[in-house]
Motif scaffolding. Structure first.
Motif, PDB file in Angstrom:
ATOM      1  N   LEU A 195      -3.679   0.234   8.210  1.00 43.52           N
ATOM      2  CA  LEU A 195      -4.737   0.946   7.303  1.00 43.52           C
ATOM      3  C   LEU A 195      -5.438  -0.284   6.172  1.00 43.52           C
ATOM      4  O   LEU A 195      -6.506  -0.256   6.089  1.00 43.52           O
ATOM      5  CB  LEU A 195      -4.275   2.020   6.470  1.00 43.52           C
ATOM      6  N   PHE A 196      -4.440  -0.865   5.676  1.00 37.71           N
ATOM      7  CA  PHE A 196      -4.974  -1.954   4.735  1.00 37.71           C
ATOM      8  C   PHE A 196      -5.804  -3.037   5.571  1.00 37.71           C
ATOM      9  O   PHE A 196      -7.084  -3.262   4.992  1.00 37.71           O
ATOM     10  CB  PHE A 196      -3.837  -2.643   4.206  1.00 37.71           C
ATOM     11  N   LYS A 197      -5.452  -3.411   6.548  1.00 37.90           N
ATOM     12  CA  LYS A 197      -6.386  -4.267   7.350  1.00 37.90           C
ATOM     13  C   LYS A 197      -7.810  -3.745   7.903  1.00 37.90           C
ATOM     14  O   LYS A 197      -8.737  -4.179   7.809  1.00 37.90           O
ATOM     15  CB  LYS A 197      -5.531  -5.146   8.690  1.00 37.90           C
ATOM     16  N   GLN A 198      -7.583  -2.235   8.364  1.00 42.01           N
ATOM     17  CA  GLN A 198      -8.848  -1.721   8.523  1.00 42.01           C
ATOM     18  C   GLN A 198      -9.895  -1.584   7.584  1.00 42.01           C
ATOM     19  O   GLN A 198     -10.913  -1.623   7.666  1.00 42.01           O
ATOM     20  CB  GLN A 198      -8.395  -0.267   9.038  1.00 42.01           C
ATOM     21  N   TYR A 199      -9.274  -1.389   6.237  1.00 41.00           N
ATOM     22  CA  TYR A 199     -10.045  -1.213   5.089  1.00 41.00           C
ATOM     23  C   TYR A 199     -10.879  -2.364   4.121  1.00 41.00           C
ATOM     24  O   TYR A 199     -11.601  -2.326   3.590  1.00 41.00           O
ATOM     25  CB  TYR A 199      -9.596  -0.071   4.132  1.00 41.00           C
ATOM     26  N   THR A 200      -9.756  -3.457   4.526  1.00 43.43           N
ATOM     27  CA  THR A 200     -10.291  -4.507   3.473  1.00 43.43           C
ATOM     28  C   THR A 200     -10.651  -5.859   4.411  1.00 43.43           C
ATOM     29  O   THR A 200     -10.902  -6.610   4.107  1.00 43.43           O
ATOM     30  CB  THR A 200      -9.069  -4.936   2.819  1.00 43.43           C
ATOM     31  N   ASN A 201     -10.485  -5.751   5.750  1.00 47.83           N
ATOM     32  CA  ASN A 201     -10.779  -6.647   6.801  1.00 47.83           C
ATOM     33  C   ASN A 201      -9.651  -7.921   6.724  1.00 47.83           C
ATOM     34  O   ASN A 201     -10.058  -8.996   6.858  1.00 47.83           O
ATOM     35  CB  ASN A 201     -12.010  -7.080   6.716  1.00 47.83           C
TER      36      ASN A 201
END
Length: 90
Positions: A22-28
């Motif tokens: 989720l972190f990568k999904q929302y922060t790229n």
């Protein structure tokens, strides 16, 4: 102290793998990349405004070794910490 991904996942109620996804999904960016960028921003402030040694700066910024500090800083800023300090010290 740097936040631990296990603690953050626990606080958020997600597994570590789901939290990092989720972190990568929302922060790229990955959690690891984000954390290192935060550390480097702290390093930049210390290099420009303090007389601390490179080892002191590395340890105060959450790096476990001087070699890791130098490698990550150079990869992020395209110069060594010493070069940065010479250029931006005030």
């Amino acid at each position: 102290r740097n936040p631990d991904v296990n603690e953050l996942a626990s606080i958020s109620g997600f597994s570590v793998s789901h939290f990092t996804r989720l972190f990568k999904q929302y922060t790229n960016m990955s959690w690891y990349t984000y954390l290192n960028r935060q550390k480097i921003m702290h390093v930049e402030r210390l290099l420009a405004s303090s007389r601390l040694s490179m080892t002191e700066i590395a340890m105060q910024s959450g790096f476990n070794s001087l070699a890791t500090f130098n490698r990550i800083f150079k990869a992020e800023k395209h110069c060594t910490p010493s070069e940065y300090r010479s250029k931006y010290r005030f």
